[in-house]
Design a protein around this motif. Structure first.
Motif, short mmCIF file in Angstrom:
data_model
loop_
_atom_site.label_atom_id
_atom_site.label_comp_id
_atom_site.label_asym_id
_atom_site.label_seq_id
_atom_site.Cartn_x
_atom_site.Cartn_y
_atom_site.Cartn_z
N GLY A 158 0.81 -1.21 0.00
CA GLY A 158 0.00 0.00 0.00
C GLY A 158 0.84 1.25 0.00
N LEU A 159 2.13 1.10 0.37
CA LEU A 159 3.08 2.20 0.40
C LEU A 159 4.38 1.73 -0.22
CD1 LEU A 159 4.27 4.96 1.41
CD2 LEU A 159 4.80 3.78 3.56
N LEU A 160 4.93 2.52 -1.12
CA LEU A 160 6.21 2.21 -1.75
C LEU A 160 7.21 3.28 -1.37
CD1 LEU A 160 7.50 0.15 -3.69
CD2 LEU A 160 6.77 1.60 -5.59
N VAL A 161 8.34 2.86 -0.77
CA VAL A 161 9.40 3.76 -0.34
C VAL A 161 10.59 3.55 -1.25
CG1 VAL A 161 10.91 4.46 1.54
CG2 VAL A 161 8.59 3.67 2.05
N LEU A 162 11.03 4.61 -1.92
CA LEU A 162 12.10 4.53 -2.90
C LEU A 162 13.22 5.50 -2.53
CD1 LEU A 162 9.84 4.72 -6.10
CD2 LEU A 162 10.59 2.65 -4.91
N ASP A 163 14.42 4.96 -2.34
CA ASP A 163 15.57 5.81 -2.01
C ASP A 163 16.49 5.86 -3.22
OD1 ASP A 163 17.46 7.32 -0.79
OD2 ASP A 163 17.89 5.92 0.84
N GLU A 164 16.44 6.97 -3.94
CA GLU A 164 17.20 7.15 -5.18
C GLU A 164 16.91 6.01 -6.16
OE1 GLU A 164 18.56 9.87 -5.77
OE2 GLU A 164 18.69 10.70 -3.77
N PRO A 165 15.65 5.83 -6.57
CA PRO A 165 15.28 4.70 -7.42
C PRO A 165 15.86 4.76 -8.83
CG PRO A 165 13.47 6.24 -7.26
CD PRO A 165 14.51 6.70 -6.26
N THR A 166 16.31 5.93 -9.27
CA THR A 166 16.84 6.05 -10.63
C THR A 166 18.35 5.88 -10.70
OG1 THR A 166 16.88 8.47 -10.41
CG2 THR A 166 14.93 7.49 -11.40
N ASN A 167 18.98 5.56 -9.55
CA ASN A 167 20.42 5.27 -9.57
C ASN A 167 20.70 4.16 -10.59
OD1 ASN A 167 21.11 7.13 -7.67
ND2 ASN A 167 21.61 5.67 -6.06
N HIS A 168 21.75 4.34 -11.37
CA HIS A 168 22.23 3.35 -12.34
C HIS A 168 21.35 3.23 -13.59
CE1 HIS A 168 24.84 2.16 -9.05
NE2 HIS A 168 23.82 1.75 -8.34
N LEU A 169 20.24 3.94 -13.64
CA LEU A 169 19.35 3.80 -14.78
C LEU A 169 19.69 4.80 -15.87
CD1 LEU A 169 15.86 3.34 -13.06
CD2 LEU A 169 17.41 1.56 -13.89
N ASP A 170 19.57 4.37 -17.13
CA ASP A 170 19.75 5.29 -18.24
C ASP A 170 18.51 6.18 -18.32
OD1 ASP A 170 17.69 3.96 -19.86
OD2 ASP A 170 19.18 2.38 -20.15
N PRO A 171 18.57 7.29 -19.10
CA PRO A 171 17.45 8.23 -19.11
C PRO A 171 16.11 7.60 -19.47
CG PRO A 171 19.37 9.26 -20.09
CD PRO A 171 19.75 7.81 -19.84
N ALA A 172 16.09 6.68 -20.43
CA ALA A 172 14.82 6.06 -20.83
C ALA A 172 14.20 5.31 -19.67
CB ALA A 172 15.04 5.13 -22.02
N HIS A 173 15.02 4.56 -18.93
CA HIS A 173 14.47 3.78 -17.82
C HIS A 173 14.19 4.65 -16.60
CE1 HIS A 173 15.99 0.19 -20.10
NE2 HIS A 173 14.79 -0.22 -19.72
N GLN A 174 14.90 5.76 -16.43
CA GLN A 174 14.54 6.69 -15.37
C GLN A 174 13.10 7.16 -15.56
OE1 GLN A 174 17.27 9.96 -15.13
NE2 GLN A 174 19.04 8.68 -14.69
N ILE A 175 12.78 7.55 -16.77
CA ILE A 175 11.44 8.05 -17.06
C ILE A 175 10.40 6.95 -16.95
CG2 ILE A 175 9.97 9.04 -18.87
CD1 ILE A 175 12.51 10.52 -19.86
N SER A 176 10.70 5.76 -17.50
CA SER A 176 9.71 4.68 -17.50
C SER A 176 9.45 4.17 -16.10
CB SER A 176 10.16 3.54 -18.41
OG SER A 176 11.33 2.91 -17.92
N VAL A 177 10.49 4.08 -15.27
CA VAL A 177 10.30 3.59 -13.90
C VAL A 177 9.45 4.55 -13.10
CG1 VAL A 177 11.52 3.29 -11.70
CG2 VAL A 177 12.30 2.06 -13.72
N LEU A 178 9.73 5.85 -13.17
CA LEU A 178 8.95 6.80 -12.39
C LEU A 178 7.53 6.95 -12.94
CD1 LEU A 178 11.55 9.56 -11.48
CD2 LEU A 178 10.66 7.72 -10.06
N SER A 179 7.38 6.82 -14.25
CA SER A 179 6.02 6.84 -14.82
C SER A 179 5.23 5.63 -14.33
CB SER A 179 6.09 6.83 -16.35
OG SER A 179 6.68 8.02 -16.83
N LEU A 180 5.88 4.47 -14.27
CA LEU A 180 5.22 3.27 -13.76
C LEU A 180 4.82 3.47 -12.30
CD1 LEU A 180 4.40 0.28 -13.62
CD2 LEU A 180 6.82 -0.27 -13.24
N VAL A 181 5.74 3.95 -11.49
CA VAL A 181 5.46 4.15 -10.07
C VAL A 181 4.29 5.13 -9.89
CG1 VAL A 181 6.39 5.18 -7.96
CG2 VAL A 181 7.77 3.54 -9.27
N ALA A 182 4.28 6.20 -10.67
CA ALA A 182 3.23 7.20 -10.56
C ALA A 182 1.87 6.65 -10.98
CB ALA A 182 3.58 8.42 -11.40
N SER A 183 1.87 5.61 -11.81
CA SER A 183 0.61 5.05 -12.32
C SER A 183 0.00 4.00 -11.40
CB SER A 183 0.84 4.41 -13.70
OG SER A 183 1.56 3.18 -13.58
#
Length: 256
Positions: A158-183
């Motif tokens: 019910g709660l997702l805690v993310l500490d620097e979730p885009t570390n090591h990710l290329d720009p495409a996956h930075q955007i896709s991961v945060l878009s997924l999380v937001a959805s």
């Protein structure tokens, strides 16, 4: 799931890294916690998933104090993607994601067909299916990061805690991961370094400075020239993206 920091003070030394933080996060909000290095972002998040006990105050998940609730109950409700969680290299990616189901199982239960379907869906949603049966030791940092996010999603928290979730990710996956999380439609609290990503994906931004809240509100309310100067010691402005109109953050060296 509602999350409340009720006067939280915490840290590892005599001088606390966060001090008297009071913050209420409504169910379904995506909150980005931002601030310079050493501002207390990771310390604050660790009090939520029981990695660091507060010295004062309480962390409430719904109506329950996470530090007095049963550990299994917290594990079922809180998914975590922290920094330096890359252990278990002898596991395959799929085996690592299966671990996300174990808070829902009894001591002698095996994963059911339904559990395996949840695991497969988490791998698919994070773009990790292609390397699901490879050992974690053979994956890049970005691939491992996506596997660890898939493990958190497999918990169905019910709660997702993310500490620097885009570390090591290329720009495409930075955007896709945060878009997924937001959805996902669940409550998300993420420590982010990149203000541009925070502006584009979060519903609320909390800016920390020396362990206290310097500003909190919508991206438009927090990402202002005054906050850029006070908290980050840079000059900055926010402009609409020429393609989709979403906010873009422009930063430059602090002028005299």
């Amino acid at each position: 799931m509602k999350l409340v920091f009720d006067g939280v003070t915490a840290g590892y030394t005599e001088v606390p890294a966060v001090h008297d933080v009071k913050l209420t996060i409504a169910a379904g909000e995506f909150v980005a916690v931002v601030g310079p290095n050493g501002s207390g972002k990771s310390t604050l998040l660790k009090t939520v998933y029981r990695a660091l006990r507060p010295r004062a105050g309480a962390v409430l998940l719904g109506e329950a104090d996470v530090w007095t609730a049963r550990h299994r109950d917290v594990a079922r409700r809180v998914g975590v993607l922290g920094q330096d969680q890359a252990g278990g290299y002898d596991f395959t990616a799929r085996e690592a994601v299966r671990l996300g189901r174990y808070p829902h199982l009894g001591a002698f239960d095996r994963l059911s067909v339904t559990d395996e379907a949840v695991v497969a869906d988490a791998l698919e949603r994070t773009g990790a299916t292609a390397f699901a049966d490879r050992p974690l030791s053979t994956l890049s940092g970005g691939e491992r990061q996506r596997v660890l996010l898939a493990r958190s999603l497999a918990q169905e928290p019910g709660l997702l805690v993310l500490d620097e979730p885009t570390n090591h990710l290329d720009p495409a996956h930075q955007i896709s991961v945060l878009s997924l999380v937001a959805s996902l439609g669940i409550t998300v609290v993420a420590a982010l370094h990149t203000l541009d990503l925070a502006a584009r994906h979060a519903t609320t931004i909390v800016a920390l400075k020396r362990g206290t809240i310097a500003a909190a509100g919508t991206p438009a309310e927090v990402l202002t020239p005054a906050v850029f100067r006070e908290v980050f010691e840079v000059d900055g402005s926010v402009v609409p993206d020429p393609v989709d109109g979403r906010p873009r953050v422009l930063l430059r060296e602090l002028s005299s």
